[in-house]
Design an enzyme around this catalytic site. Structure first.
Site, PDB file in Angstrom:
ATOM      1  N   GLU A   1       0.842  -1.189   0.000  1.00  0.00           N
ATOM      2  CA  GLU A   1       0.000   0.000   0.000  1.00  0.00           C
ATOM      3  C   GLU A   1       0.888   1.255   0.000  1.00  0.00           C
ATOM      4  O   GLU A   1       1.873   1.335   0.728  1.00  0.00           O
ATOM      5  CB  GLU A   1      -0.885  -0.020   1.247  1.00  0.00           C
ATOM      6  CG  GLU A   1      -1.828   1.169   1.373  1.00  0.00           C
ATOM      7  CD  GLU A   1      -2.645   1.136   2.662  1.00  0.00           C
ATOM      8  OE1 GLU A   1      -3.718   1.748   2.692  1.00  0.00           O
ATOM      9  OE2 GLU A   1      -2.187   0.497   3.645  1.00  0.00           O
TER      10      GLU A   1
ATOM     11  N   CYS B   1      -5.089  -3.339   3.222  1.00  0.00           N
ATOM     12  CA  CYS B   1      -4.724  -3.106   4.621  1.00  0.00           C
ATOM     13  C   CYS B   1      -5.895  -3.225   5.606  1.00  0.00           C
ATOM     14  O   CYS B   1      -6.301  -4.327   5.964  1.00  0.00           O
ATOM     15  CB  CYS B   1      -4.051  -1.738   4.728  1.00  0.00           C
ATOM     16  SG  CYS B   1      -3.110  -1.505   6.265  1.00  0.00           S
TER      17      CYS B   1
ATOM     18  N   LYS C   1     -10.158   0.751  -1.597  1.00  0.00           N
ATOM     19  CA  LYS C   1     -10.175   0.490  -0.166  1.00  0.00           C
ATOM     20  C   LYS C   1     -11.557   0.861   0.363  1.00  0.00           C
ATOM     21  O   LYS C   1     -12.008   2.001   0.219  1.00  0.00           O
ATOM     22  CB  LYS C   1      -9.089   1.311   0.539  1.00  0.00           C
ATOM     23  CG  LYS C   1      -8.867   0.934   1.999  1.00  0.00           C
ATOM     24  CD  LYS C   1      -7.630   1.639   2.542  1.00  0.00           C
ATOM     25  CE  LYS C   1      -7.283   1.154   3.944  1.00  0.00           C
ATOM     26  NZ  LYS C   1      -6.044   1.791   4.453  1.00  0.00           N
TER      27      LYS C   1
END
Length: 514
Positions: free
Chosen positions: A266, A375, A341
């Site tokens: 990321e 993440c 995300k």
């Protein structure tokens, strides 16, 4: 039977020389209730038509059990068929080398040798034969020898349910269910003269999870997939070209090991924010977003030239006035797909004004079906469960964490995702520090590949892991065929055993689902 006196147990193909011994073994097994046995010419025809389908178990030379079968085109078999329909007056005309299902027409263990689990050996042989011939599965009409005791109390369907719940013991049906066969339907009048079963039978089925539909087109889908995780070190770069030179270096490295995927972390391009350090954090990351389109295009070029699928980690992207955390799957066939995300961290929202994404889907690749979560998304099990329901084989998690606490959250959640979704999970993070970039000062990572915890996988669920806080690549092979086996034959079946009658995970916004 005194097991200590047994000297030799062997499973052999049936030959016509075995006929007289087979006849006696059949009469011993079925007794007077079904005074039936195969005639010599019938056995000879079976052996001629399909020799590998006719086997016996011999104990010290004596026939202890037998299994006979044919291959049928199941689309030509009526749902409400009888045993006579299958064997076609013992001519076995239904047998076809072009068939797609192994149909069991007889199996028995003689009384003297029962209790030695020999029936399991015969069933295991049939399963191996089914797999080797690439057939869809095995079916047969299973007897219910205890049904006559309950015929006045329960319908065949009720009887089967009570047997499944262990309320009634049926030696044949219990044994078949314990060997991974499942009931499909009840067949009335299946075997004439079978009064013990009320002339009913249960059509039992075993599915071959390794079956592949025959095709004239060559298949490019791999079963053993090699992953190349890039544990990227944050360091200052003099220019965009310098950063891309380092990117290409790593892609070249993992490609040299013939990896199928190259995975970046990321915000791996965060060093480019250093030249905008005089701006506010929110302004600096919007300047960084101006590089995203060019990075995507360069990665797509690399994926083709280095023959590797590239997962770009993530980068900031402006859509109108809104800032998103996104990444790209650049396939080696030249196609590109975007992912977002879904859950931004409180810090991303507060410092950068990052917006929540709304795109979630699995991606078909030449190396299996994959999912990608960035993440923080890995810490929400609902997302990966939705992807697992779409058939995900590998979950990739590019991440960026600054402390060991943050890293542990990602790692432990990733391991949980591998177990609960029966898939592989690969995490790739950054190490080092960026003293001239606000909000990106330090990094902590240990990239790794996680597996389910079962007999075919590492007992601790860790396939491979990098050295902590060291720039390096991690290369690991994962076998997708082991996942297929796990789904059906694992010690536990996390996917199949979900109580969807009690709870479920439902996608509210389904516009991006496959």
């Amino acid at each position: 039977m005194d097991v200590t006196k047994i000297e030799n147990i062997e499973l052999k193909f049936l030959t016509i020389e075995d006929y007289e011994a087979l006849k006696q073994a059949t009469l011993q097994s079925y007794g007077s209730g079904l005074d039936l046995y195969w005639k010599r010419d019938q056995i000879e025809r079976l052996i001629t038509l399909f020799p590998e389908g006719q086997v016996v178990i011999k104990i010290d030379g004596e026939i202890a059990g037998c299994a006979l079968s044919i291959v049928v085109d199941y689309t030509k078999i009526d749902e409400e068929h009888t045993y006579a329909d299958i064997i076609t007056d013992c001519t076995f005309e239904n047998h076809s080398i072009e068939g797609d299902v192994l149909y069991g027409i007889d199996v028995f263990i003689t009384p003297n040798f029962r209790g030695l689990r020999l029936g399991r050996r015969l069933y295991d042989y049939r399963k191996e034969l089914c797999e080797s011939l690439n057939l869809k599965g095995i079916v047969f009409g299973g007897r219910m020898p205890n049904y006559h005791k309950y015929q006045d109390q329960f319908t065949p369907k009720e009887y089967i349910e009570k047997v499944k719940r262990k309320e009634i013991k049926d030696p044949v049906l219990n044994f078949q269910i314990s060997n991974d066969f499942h009931p499909i339907r009840v067949l009335k009048g299946y075997l004439r003269g079978d009064t013990a079963s009320g002339e009913y039978a249960v059509l039992m089925e075993w599915d071959n999870i390794y079956y592949t539909k025959p095709t004239k087109k060559p298949s490019a889908i791999k079963t053993v997939v090699r992953l190349g995780l890039i544990q990227w070190q944050m360091r200052p770069y003099n220019s965009f070209q310098d950063l891309m030179q380092q990117v290409e270096y790593f892609i070249d490295s993992v490609s040299a090991y013939r990896c199928d995927f190259a995975v970046f972390p990321e915000f791996f391009n965060a060093p480019l924010m250093a030249e905008h350090n005089k701006l506010s954090e929110a302004e600096a990351i919007r300047e960084l977003a101006k590089h995203t389109e060019e990075i995507k295009n360069r990665l797509s070029e690399f994926s083709i030239s280095y023959n590797i699928n590239i997962i770009s980690g993530s980068m900031p992207e402006l859509v109108g006035e809104n800032l998103y955390n996104v990444g790209y799957l650049c396939r080696r066939d030249g196609s590109v797909e975007r992912y977002e995300k879904i859950h931004v961290t409180p810090d991303e929202a507060k410092v950068w004004g990052m917006q929540k994404g709304s795109s979630l889907k699995t991606y078909e690749t030449d190396s299996g079906k994959i999912g990608i979560l960035i993440c923080y998304d890995s810490e929400f099990p609902e997302l990966s469960r939705l992807l697992a329901d779409e058939g995900m084989d590998i979950l990739f998690i590019p991440f960026l964490t600054d402390t060991q606490n943050g890293y542990s959250r990602v790692r432990l959640c990733a391991q949980a995702r591998a177990i609960e979704n029966e898939c592989y999970v690969a995490i790739a993070g950054s190490v080092g520090n960026l003293p001239n970039v606000e909000n990106m000062d330090i990094q902590y990572a240990q990239s790794a590949v996680f597996t389910p915890c079962d007999f075919s996988f590492p007992s601790n669920g860790i396939k491979a892991e990098a050295t902590t806080n060291t720039e390096m690549i991690l290369v690991a092979d994962v076998d997708l065929s082991l996942l297929r086996e796990l789904h059906s034959f694992g010690a536990v079946k996390n996917l199949k055993d979900r109580r969807k009658d009690f709870y479920d995970v439902i996608r509210v916004n389904a516009k991006e689902s496959n």
